[in-house]
Design a protein around this motif. Sequence first.
Motif, PDB file in Angstrom:
ATOM      1  N   THR A  53      17.389  22.035  42.881  1.00 32.26           N
ATOM      2  CA  THR A  53      18.832  22.281  43.169  1.00 32.26           C
ATOM      3  C   THR A  53      19.540  23.943  41.801  1.00 32.26           C
ATOM      4  N   ILE A  54      18.238  23.770  40.936  1.00 37.10           N
ATOM      5  CA  ILE A  54      18.479  24.245  39.861  1.00 37.10           C
ATOM      6  C   ILE A  54      17.618  26.354  40.094  1.00 37.10           C
ATOM      7  N   THR A  59      20.520  31.715  43.531  1.00 36.39           N
ATOM      8  CA  THR A  59      20.627  32.607  44.653  1.00 36.39           C
ATOM      9  C   THR A  59      21.516  32.313  45.645  1.00 36.39           C
ATOM     10  N   ALA A  60      22.648  31.295  44.923  1.00 38.69           N
ATOM     11  CA  ALA A  60      23.432  31.657  46.047  1.00 38.69           C
ATOM     12  C   ALA A  60      24.769  32.008  45.711  1.00 38.69           C
ATOM     13  N   THR A  61      24.614  32.660  44.243  1.00 43.91           N
ATOM     14  CA  THR A  61      26.242  33.535  44.406  1.00 43.91           C
ATOM     15  C   THR A  61      26.178  34.571  43.933  1.00 43.91           C
ATOM     16  N   GLU A  62      27.232  36.159  44.340  1.00 45.94           N
ATOM     17  CA  GLU A  62      26.837  37.349  44.394  1.00 45.94           C
ATOM     18  C   GLU A  62      25.497  38.027  42.836  1.00 45.94           C
ATOM     19  N   VAL A  95      33.047  29.226  39.269  1.00 42.12           N
ATOM     20  CA  VAL A  95      31.879  30.993  39.685  1.00 42.12           C
ATOM     21  C   VAL A  95      32.815  31.544  40.509  1.00 42.12           C
ATOM     22  N   TYR A  96      33.924  30.857  41.327  1.00 43.56           N
ATOM     23  CA  TYR A  96      34.606  31.467  42.319  1.00 43.56           C
ATOM     24  C   TYR A  96      35.749  32.077  40.979  1.00 43.56           C
ATOM     25  N   LEU A  97      36.147  31.739  39.671  1.00 38.33           N
ATOM     26  CA  LEU A  97      37.211  32.653  39.434  1.00 38.33           C
ATOM     27  C   LEU A  97      36.218  33.570  38.711  1.00 38.33           C
TER      28      LEU A  97
END
Length: 102
Positions: A53-54, A59-62, A95-97
């Motif tokens: 997960t870590i 790597t999953a976000t911009e 993360v979205y905010l």
Amino acid sequence: MTLSTFFIYLALMAGSTYLIRVLPFIAVRHKVRNRFVRSFLTYIPYTVLTAMTIPAIFTATESVISAYIGLAVAILLALKKCSLTTVALLACLAVYLTELII
């Protein structure tokens, strides 16, 4: 890659996966009574889940900043003993905010 090479690779991967899963059942036929080994085996699923997960978090976000903020929110909520659903939803929201602000 030829079709025969593919099937050789497939057989090797299937065999190695099968051995990894069956070998503990063959090697240990009785109940494990050692406290150290039992506690070690208890924490293996958490360790593997964390190890998978870590890296995915970063790597999953911009932006790495939003990944760190989401991870921090998740850790804080987990330490407050919130449910898994609450932790996941609020970490995703953080993360979205953060991505919207950045």
